[in-house]
Write a protein that holds these residues in place. Structure first.
Motif, short mmCIF file in Angstrom:
data_model
loop_
_atom_site.label_atom_id
_atom_site.label_comp_id
_atom_site.label_asym_id
_atom_site.label_seq_id
_atom_site.Cartn_x
_atom_site.Cartn_y
_atom_site.Cartn_z
N CYS A 115 37.45 46.07 37.11
CA CYS A 115 37.02 45.60 38.42
C CYS A 115 36.88 46.80 39.34
O CYS A 115 37.14 47.94 38.95
CB CYS A 115 38.02 44.58 39.00
N PHE A 139 42.17 35.68 39.27
CA PHE A 139 40.97 35.59 38.43
C PHE A 139 40.81 34.14 37.96
O PHE A 139 41.75 33.36 38.00
CB PHE A 139 41.06 36.53 37.22
N GLN A 140 39.60 33.80 37.54
CA GLN A 140 39.33 32.47 37.02
C GLN A 140 39.65 32.46 35.53
O GLN A 140 39.12 33.26 34.77
CB GLN A 140 37.86 32.09 37.24
N LEU A 172 42.34 29.01 39.17
CA LEU A 172 42.49 30.32 39.80
C LEU A 172 43.88 30.82 39.48
O LEU A 172 44.88 30.23 39.89
CB LEU A 172 42.28 30.24 41.31
N GLU A 212 40.21 38.31 44.56
CA GLU A 212 39.76 37.81 43.26
C GLU A 212 38.98 38.86 42.48
O GLU A 212 38.01 39.44 42.95
CB GLU A 212 38.88 36.57 43.44
N ASN A 213 39.44 39.09 41.26
CA ASN A 213 38.73 39.94 40.30
C ASN A 213 37.65 39.08 39.65
O ASN A 213 37.96 38.19 38.86
CB ASN A 213 39.71 40.47 39.25
N LYS A 214 36.39 39.35 39.99
CA LYS A 214 35.28 38.55 39.45
C LYS A 214 34.61 39.23 38.27
O LYS A 214 33.55 38.79 37.83
CB LYS A 214 34.27 38.27 40.56
N SER A 215 35.24 40.27 37.75
CA SER A 215 34.70 40.97 36.59
C SER A 215 35.49 40.58 35.34
O SER A 215 35.28 39.50 34.81
CB SER A 215 34.73 42.48 36.83
#
Length: 261
Positions: A115, A139-140, A172, A212-215
């Motif tokens: 990220c 993170f998701q 989440l 939020e880490n979206k990577s």
């Protein structure tokens, strides 16, 4: 900003779910595209200018210490051996002299994280709500019952935390990477806490910001997960030194290659 960050990289885990891979090789050094996971973490931190780093060791301590004795790390990283595992908060408390009066970056080093880490730091120091004392990376997750699941308010502050429960309310998840202000470290020391998820997080509900880490955030705790991690793009390249030459010839690479997906 970065000059006042102290890092705790937790690298002492047993890696039980990875057996037999971890019978002779520690989880924290499992290769991701030929590069040890702990090397990915350390190279990222050092390249960012963060060089006050403490690593705890326990399982296969000698193997991990051999890795840390390489010239690129020997003068920049402090390691502490735990004869018995102390717990995340317990390790912070045991090494309080190292962490007091500084913002602590707490990382569970058995996760692969890709990220914009600079954005994570910038959020904590410049954008998080003023009443918060901690920033938790989130993170998701596709497997929420195996994670700590978060409930947030309108300001993305953690108000409820569900640690590995059946049918949690959302996906989440807590990435187990935190930026912690000295108030939290002081409280851990004063209250003699050892467990971060069950003691520290519940105490600070309403004062934990999230980013939020979206990577990519991946646990490599099972053979399947470790095999999946080999498909990720990483920027680290294995250095050429005596340790890396031995590592390239280690049987662990063939063992991972043989894992059935």
């Amino acid at each position: 900003m970065k000059n006042n960050i102290k890092v705790l990289l937790l690298a002492a885990g047993l890696g039980t779910r990875l057996k037999p891979l971890t019978d002779s090789f520690p989880k924290c050094l499992m290769p991701i595209k030929g590069v040890p996971l702990l090397e990915i973490w350390l190279d990222m931190l050092l390249e960012m200018g963060i060089d006050q780093i403490l690593i705890n060791t326990h399982y296969l301590n000698g193997v991990v210490q051999d890795f840390l004795n390489r010239p690129k790390y020997s003068r920049k990283v402090v390691s502490v051996y735990e004869k018995e595992l102390l717990g995340t908060a317990g390790t912070l408390r045991q090494n309080s002299a190292f962490f007091q009066n500084a913002t602590t970056l707490l990382i569970h080093a058995d996760n692969l994280c890709i990220c914009d880490f600079n954005s994570f730091l910038n959020f904590h120091f410049n954008e998080r709500p003023t009443n918060t004392v901690m920033t938790m990376m989130s993170f998701q997750t596709g497997n929420p019952s195996s994670c700590g699941i978060l409930e947030l308010d309108s300001n993305n502050i953690v108000v409820k935390f569900h640690e590995k429960v059946k049918n949690p309310p959302g996906n989440l998840a807590n990435a187990a990477i935190y930026l912690i202000e000295p108030e939290v470290t002081d409280w851990i020391i004063e209250q003699q806490k050892n467990d971060f998820s069950n003691d520290v997080i519940p105490h600070y509900l309403g004062r934990i910001a999230t980013w939020e880490n979206k990577s990519v955030l991946m646990d490599i705790g099972s053979p399947f997960q470790l095999k999946q991690a080999q498909k990720q793009n990483i920027s680290s390249v294995l250095d050429s030194d005596d340790w890396s030459m031995r590592f390239r010839n280690h049987k662990i690479h063939a063992q991972i290659e043989s894992i059935q997906e």
